[in-house]
Design an enzyme around this catalytic site. Structure first.
Site, PDB file in Angstrom:
ATOM      1  N   GLU A 211       0.847  -1.200   0.000  1.00 40.31           N
ATOM      2  CA  GLU A 211       0.000   0.000   0.000  1.00 40.31           C
ATOM      3  C   GLU A 211       0.882   1.250   0.000  1.00 40.31           C
ATOM      4  O   GLU A 211       1.741   1.416   0.871  1.00 40.31           O
ATOM      5  CB  GLU A 211      -0.918  -0.032   1.236  1.00 40.31           C
ATOM      6  CG  GLU A 211      -1.618   1.263   1.562  1.00 40.31           C
ATOM      7  CD  GLU A 211      -2.449   1.838   0.413  1.00 40.31           C
ATOM      8  OE1 GLU A 211      -3.309   1.117  -0.106  1.00 40.31           O
ATOM      9  OE2 GLU A 211      -2.223   2.998   0.033  1.00 40.31           O
ATOM     10  N   VAL A 245       4.264   0.651  -5.462  1.00 41.11           N
ATOM     11  CA  VAL A 245       4.761  -0.236  -6.517  1.00 41.11           C
ATOM     12  C   VAL A 245       5.194   0.607  -7.708  1.00 41.11           C
ATOM     13  O   VAL A 245       4.442   1.450  -8.198  1.00 41.11           O
ATOM     14  CB  VAL A 245       3.674  -1.254  -6.914  1.00 41.11           C
ATOM     15  CG1 VAL A 245       4.108  -2.056  -8.132  1.00 41.11           C
ATOM     16  CG2 VAL A 245       3.383  -2.183  -5.742  1.00 41.11           C
ATOM     17  N   ARG A 284     -10.885   2.392  -8.855  1.00 45.77           N
ATOM     18  CA  ARG A 284     -11.704   2.274 -10.058  1.00 45.77           C
ATOM     19  C   ARG A 284     -11.900   3.660 -10.673  1.00 45.77           C
ATOM     20  O   ARG A 284     -11.792   4.661  -9.979  1.00 45.77           O
ATOM     21  CB  ARG A 284     -13.062   1.625  -9.710  1.00 45.77           C
ATOM     22  CG  ARG A 284     -12.883   0.231  -9.115  1.00 45.77           C
ATOM     23  CD  ARG A 284     -14.220  -0.414  -8.763  1.00 45.77           C
ATOM     24  NE  ARG A 284     -15.080  -0.587  -9.892  1.00 45.77           N
ATOM     25  CZ  ARG A 284     -15.013  -1.600 -10.762  1.00 45.77           C
ATOM     26  NH1 ARG A 284     -14.111  -2.543 -10.598  1.00 45.77           N
ATOM     27  NH2 ARG A 284     -15.856  -1.676 -11.772  1.00 45.77           N
ATOM     28  N   HIS A 456     -30.554 -10.252  24.683  1.00 48.98           N
ATOM     29  CA  HIS A 456     -29.352 -10.865  25.251  1.00 48.98           C
ATOM     30  C   HIS A 456     -29.386 -12.365  25.013  1.00 48.98           C
ATOM     31  O   HIS A 456     -30.433 -12.975  25.182  1.00 48.98           O
ATOM     32  CB  HIS A 456     -29.279 -10.606  26.757  1.00 48.98           C
ATOM     33  CG  HIS A 456     -28.130 -11.316  27.416  1.00 48.98           C
ATOM     34  ND1 HIS A 456     -26.836 -10.871  27.310  1.00 48.98           N
ATOM     35  CD2 HIS A 456     -28.092 -12.468  28.154  1.00 48.98           C
ATOM     36  CE1 HIS A 456     -26.042 -11.702  27.970  1.00 48.98           C
ATOM     37  NE2 HIS A 456     -26.771 -12.681  28.486  1.00 48.98           N
TER      38      HIS A 456
HETATM   39  P1  FAD Z   1     -21.913  -0.895 -12.445  1.00 48.92           P
HETATM   40  O1  FAD Z   1     -22.294  -1.908 -11.449  1.00 48.92           O
HETATM   41  O2  FAD Z   1     -20.497  -0.819 -12.875  1.00 48.92           O
HETATM   42  O3  FAD Z   1     -22.852  -1.140 -13.705  1.00 48.92           O
HETATM   43  C1  FAD Z   1     -22.727  -0.398 -14.876  1.00 48.92           C
HETATM   44  C2  FAD Z   1     -23.355  -1.163 -16.016  1.00 48.92           C
HETATM   45  O4  FAD Z   1     -23.385  -0.309 -17.146  1.00 48.92           O
HETATM   46  C3  FAD Z   1     -22.568  -2.404 -16.428  1.00 48.92           C
HETATM   47  O5  FAD Z   1     -23.437  -3.497 -16.514  1.00 48.92           O
HETATM   48  C4  FAD Z   1     -22.015  -2.052 -17.806  1.00 48.92           C
HETATM   49  O6  FAD Z   1     -21.983  -3.172 -18.681  1.00 48.92           O
HETATM   50  C5  FAD Z   1     -23.056  -1.059 -18.302  1.00 48.92           C
HETATM   51  N1  FAD Z   1     -22.567  -0.114 -19.299  1.00 48.92           N
HETATM   52  C6  FAD Z   1     -21.471   0.680 -19.260  1.00 48.92           C
HETATM   53  N2  FAD Z   1     -21.412   1.474 -20.354  1.00 48.92           N
HETATM   54  C7  FAD Z   1     -22.505   1.171 -21.089  1.00 48.92           C
HETATM   55  C8  FAD Z   1     -23.026   1.650 -22.303  1.00 48.92           C
HETATM   56  N3  FAD Z   1     -22.438   2.644 -23.002  1.00 48.92           N
HETATM   57  N4  FAD Z   1     -24.163   1.098 -22.776  1.00 48.92           N
HETATM   58  C9  FAD Z   1     -24.790   0.118 -22.102  1.00 48.92           C
HETATM   59  N5  FAD Z   1     -24.361  -0.369 -20.932  1.00 48.92           N
HETATM   60  C10 FAD Z   1     -23.241   0.161 -20.428  1.00 48.92           C
HETATM   61  N6  FAD Z   1     -19.898  -2.094  -3.413  1.00 48.92           N
HETATM   62  C11 FAD Z   1     -20.633  -2.255  -2.299  1.00 48.92           C
HETATM   63  O7  FAD Z   1     -21.489  -1.424  -2.013  1.00 48.92           O
HETATM   64  N7  FAD Z   1     -20.444  -3.336  -1.483  1.00 48.92           N
HETATM   65  C12 FAD Z   1     -19.518  -4.281  -1.750  1.00 48.92           C
HETATM   66  O8  FAD Z   1     -19.390  -5.252  -0.999  1.00 48.92           O
HETATM   67  C13 FAD Z   1     -18.736  -4.142  -2.923  1.00 48.92           C
HETATM   68  N8  FAD Z   1     -17.814  -5.068  -3.233  1.00 48.92           N
HETATM   69  C14 FAD Z   1     -17.117  -4.935  -4.398  1.00 48.92           C
HETATM   70  C15 FAD Z   1     -16.196  -5.916  -4.724  1.00 48.92           C
HETATM   71  C16 FAD Z   1     -15.458  -5.827  -5.901  1.00 48.92           C
HETATM   72  C17 FAD Z   1     -14.464  -6.906  -6.241  1.00 48.92           C
HETATM   73  C18 FAD Z   1     -15.691  -4.733  -6.786  1.00 48.92           C
HETATM   74  C19 FAD Z   1     -14.946  -4.634  -8.093  1.00 48.92           C
HETATM   75  C20 FAD Z   1     -16.615  -3.760  -6.472  1.00 48.92           C
HETATM   76  C21 FAD Z   1     -17.322  -3.844  -5.273  1.00 48.92           C
HETATM   77  N9  FAD Z   1     -18.253  -2.868  -4.896  1.00 48.92           N
HETATM   78  C22 FAD Z   1     -18.968  -3.011  -3.740  1.00 48.92           C
HETATM   79  C23 FAD Z   1     -18.508  -1.680  -5.740  1.00 48.92           C
HETATM   80  C24 FAD Z   1     -19.785  -1.877  -6.539  1.00 48.92           C
HETATM   81  O9  FAD Z   1     -19.665  -3.028  -7.335  1.00 48.92           O
HETATM   82  C25 FAD Z   1     -20.036  -0.652  -7.397  1.00 48.92           C
HETATM   83  O10 FAD Z   1     -20.063   0.493  -6.563  1.00 48.92           O
HETATM   84  C26 FAD Z   1     -21.372  -0.763  -8.106  1.00 48.92           C
HETATM   85  O11 FAD Z   1     -21.426  -1.897  -8.933  1.00 48.92           O
HETATM   86  C27 FAD Z   1     -21.621   0.486  -8.961  1.00 48.92           C
HETATM   87  O12 FAD Z   1     -22.880   0.382  -9.514  1.00 48.92           O
HETATM   88  P2  FAD Z   1     -23.271   1.134 -10.859  1.00 48.92           P
HETATM   89  O13 FAD Z   1     -24.667   0.710 -11.170  1.00 48.92           O
HETATM   90  O14 FAD Z   1     -22.970   2.573 -10.744  1.00 48.92           O
HETATM   91  O15 FAD Z   1     -22.288   0.582 -11.980  1.00 48.92           O
HETATM   92  P1  AMP Z   2      -9.353   2.001  -2.989  1.00 52.30           P
HETATM   93  O1  AMP Z   2      -9.253   3.332  -3.675  1.00 52.30           O
HETATM   94  O2  AMP Z   2     -10.032   2.014  -1.646  1.00 52.30           O
HETATM   95  O3  AMP Z   2      -9.864   0.926  -3.900  1.00 52.30           O
HETATM   96  O4  AMP Z   2      -7.853   1.580  -2.646  1.00 52.30           O
HETATM   97  C1  AMP Z   2      -6.836   1.538  -3.579  1.00 52.30           C
HETATM   98  C2  AMP Z   2      -5.523   1.681  -2.832  1.00 52.30           C
HETATM   99  O5  AMP Z   2      -4.434   1.448  -3.737  1.00 52.30           O
HETATM  100  C3  AMP Z   2      -5.299   3.070  -2.241  1.00 52.30           C
HETATM  101  O6  AMP Z   2      -5.155   2.952  -0.842  1.00 52.30           O
HETATM  102  C4  AMP Z   2      -4.012   3.555  -2.913  1.00 52.30           C
HETATM  103  O7  AMP Z   2      -3.191   4.281  -2.028  1.00 52.30           O
HETATM  104  C5  AMP Z   2      -3.335   2.256  -3.337  1.00 52.30           C
HETATM  105  N1  AMP Z   2      -2.393   2.414  -4.457  1.00 52.30           N
HETATM  106  C6  AMP Z   2      -2.579   3.094  -5.618  1.00 52.30           C
HETATM  107  N2  AMP Z   2      -1.476   3.009  -6.431  1.00 52.30           N
HETATM  108  C7  AMP Z   2      -0.558   2.240  -5.756  1.00 52.30           C
HETATM  109  C8  AMP Z   2       0.786   1.767  -6.044  1.00 52.30           C
HETATM  110  N3  AMP Z   2       1.414   2.059  -7.195  1.00 52.30           N
HETATM  111  N4  AMP Z   2       1.390   0.998  -5.112  1.00 52.30           N
HETATM  112  C9  AMP Z   2       0.781   0.676  -3.947  1.00 52.30           C
HETATM  113  N5  AMP Z   2      -0.467   1.092  -3.616  1.00 52.30           N
HETATM  114  C10 AMP Z   2      -1.151   1.861  -4.500  1.00 52.30           C
END
Ligand code: FAD
Ligand code: AMP
Length: 483
Positions: A211, A245, A284, A456
């Site tokens: 990190e 990194v 992201r 409880h």
């Molecule tokens: P998305 O879920 O990204 O959906 C967007 C959709 O739009 C997708 O289906 C995509 O195909 C579609 N799309 C994009 N561009 C176009 C286009 N031009 N035309 C048609 N379709 C399109 N959040 C939590 O709250 N709790 C969690 O435990 C959690 N765990 C996570 C674990 C992981 C590994 C990851 C990667 C994310 C996690 N998140 C979690 C975050 C969560 O997934 C996102 O915040 C959430 O999915 C965002 O929702 P959204 O509807 O904005 O977008």
């Molecule tokens: P989040 O934004 O919560 O998904 O966390 C991503 C994490 O990656 C943050 O805490 C950043 O500080 C860390 N991060 C981003 N770039 C680097 C890098 N090059 N090496 C190590 N950690 C990183």
């Protein structure tokens, strides 16, 4: 003539599909376009959350937790488990079944509510027209009174670690490993890095999390962050802070391929470490590629998110944007709430999202969760405050379950006693903090929680006791005055 809808939602993730359902419930003629397909070309509604995010990660967290419990904790309950093994492909298949079941659920909900589901890529044109490009590349135009952009986000890639097959992967690739890597590197100790690192550590990987920041869980209350760090250390998660990194190199061939990672410490000195697999979890970014034409009038903010006001209106009247593609925490529930708000605004109702109370949860074991203000934020705001904390070690239910690591913390305003923040690391932390969210949503005081009867023995008694401790009245621990 193109078909006309009251509402066209682009994206069927938790922001978009919830918005579409609520709009249809409100009597609006609604279409939802999404381009996510499976290997057979079938639509997979649910976006990142359902296909490669919240749900699959939790499926693997649950599977790996069961294995870890059987391996490490069952013996303390007198349960002997010999010859325990993990079938990783079977675990991944179960995860895929969970996703399919939930995909079908959304398809069913769209049908039941009369949402028109369109498969393809949506692009916003001037004059509230949406161009839909189907999977065959053919385009058609639909027009909409209101457009809601909910296209979500994508994992950030960094130049030092370009993705490589199943060796250097992002969070999506980390959900597909077919075996347990011996040495696993994770870049980023954020929520996703900690969750995915935990999955594979529980199954036996030696996990090192690199990190860049010097502070662990910078967004969390630092007392809870420190307590969490201690717990993760006990779990042998090797979290190296101040480790940025800066480069990587692939070595070896075939099955013996490995990745050598270079990272710079806070003092600038470089170190190297070698892994069998590396997960890049550095955050992201909003997904806006090919999403609107230049003359559509939609603007981005300085960080590349679609620019919106507090009620998710873009700069174009009648065009909204919600979820990960706009400012705010990238969380499914935040996007869903925005989806409901926007549907209601379109239907002429009054609606808003309370951005002060977005719960944050890390689904490690134990969970880390919080909502409202951290002690650091309250201190910085200059508000006078008081704090109550309570350890799970003094909660009967937690001791009975051998789940006594962690604590609950309640922060309240010194004069009004109004609860300002609830923070926890420990068993059921997410559910306990949710009780805090409800309390704060109803403007409860710490005394209100303290006067509430809790069953409880429950884990929730830790929240009760922390609320009592705010005024020095905790029962099951000596009350110490904070300096
Ligand atoms: P998305 O879920 O990204 O959906 C967007 C959709 O739009 C997708 O289906 C995509 O195909 C579609 N799309 C994009 N561009 C176009 C286009 N031009 N035309 C048609 N379709 C399109 N959040 C939590 O709250 N709790 C969690 O435990 C959690 N765990 C996570 C674990 C992981 C590994 C990851 C990667 C994310 C996690 N998140 C979690 C975050 C969560 O997934 C996102 O915040 C959430 O999915 C965002 O929702 P959204 O509807 O904005 O977008
Ligand atoms: P989040 O934004 O919560 O998904 O966390 C991503 C994490 O990656 C943050 O805490 C950043 O500080 C860390 N991060 C981003 N770039 C680097 C890098 N090059 N090496 C190590 N950690 C990183």
């Amino acid at each position: 003539m193109s078909e006309k809808f009251d509402v066209v939602v682009i994206g069927a993730g938790p922001a978009g599909y919830v918005c579409a359902i609520r709009a249809a419930q409100l009597g609006l003629k609604t279409a939802c376009i999404d381009k996510w397909i499976d290997e057979k070309g079938k639509a997979k509604l649910g976006g990142t959350c359902l296909n490669v995010g919240c749900i699959p990660s939790k499926a693997l967290l649950d599977s790996s937790h069961k294995f870890h419990e059987a391996h490490e904790s069952f013996k303390t309950h007198g349960i002997a488990m010999d010859n325990l093994s993990i079938n990783v492909p079977a675990m991944i298949t179960r995860k895929d079944k969970v996703i399919t079941q939930m995909n079908m659920g959304i398809t069913g909900l769209f049908k039941a509510n009369g949402v028109t589901s369109l498969l393809g890529s949506g692009k916003v044109m001037a004059g509230k027209q949406v161009e839909v490009t189907g999977m065959d590349g053919k385009t058609s135009l639909i027009s909409a009174e209101h457009i809601v952009i909910a296209t979500g986000s994508l994992p950030i890639e960094i130049p030092p670690t370009p993705l490589h097959k199943d060796i250097i992967v992002d969070s999506t690739g980390a959900l597909e490993f077919q075996g347990v890597p011996k040495r696993l590197g994770v870049i980023g100790a954020g929520v996703i890095g900690l969750e995915l690192g935990s999955v594979w550590a529980r199954l036996g990987s030696e996990v090192v999390i690199l990190e860049a920041m010097d502070t662990f869980l910078v967004a969390a209350d630092q007392q809870i962050a420190k307590e969490s760090a201690k717990i993760f250390k006990k779990q042998k998660l090797d979290i190296r802070l101040g480790a940025r990194v800066v480069g990587s190199e692939l070595k070896g061939k075939g099955k013996s391929k490995e990745v050598c990672v270079r990272y710079a410490g806070s003092d600038g000195a470089e170190q190297t470490i070698t892994f069998d697999k590396l997960i890049v979890c550095v955050g992201r970014r909003p997904y806006t590629e090919n999403l609107f034409t230049a003359d559509a009038g939609i603007n981005l903010d300085e960080r590349g998110f679609i620019f919106v006001d507090d009620q998710c209106r873009t700069d174009v009247p009648g065009v909204y944007a919600i979820g990960d593609v706009v400012r705010g925490p990238m969380l499914a529930h935040k996007g869903s709430e925005e989806g409901v708000m926007v549907a209601e605004l379109i239907a002429g109702k009054t609606a808003q999202v309370n951005y002060e109370l977005v719960p944050s949860i890390i689904y490690t074991h134990p969970e880390v969760a919080w909502a409202g203000k951290t002690e650091e934020q309250v201190k910085a705001s200059g508000e006078e405050y008081k704090v109550g904390t309570f350890p799970f070690a003094a909660i009967g239910r937690a001791v009975a379950a051998s789940e006594s690591d962690g604590m609950v913390k309640v922060i309240a305003h010194k004069e009004t006693d109004r609860i300002l923040g609830v923070h926890a690391v420990g068993p059921c932390a997410a559910e306990l903090v949710q009780q805090g969210v409800i309390s704060m949503e109803f403007h409860a005081s710490a005394e209100d929680l303290a006067l509430t009867m809790f069953g409880h023995p429950t884990f929730g008694e830790a929240l009760h006791e922390a609320a009592l401790a705010v005024d020095g009245h905790a029962i099951h621990m000596p009350n110490r005055k904070r300096k």
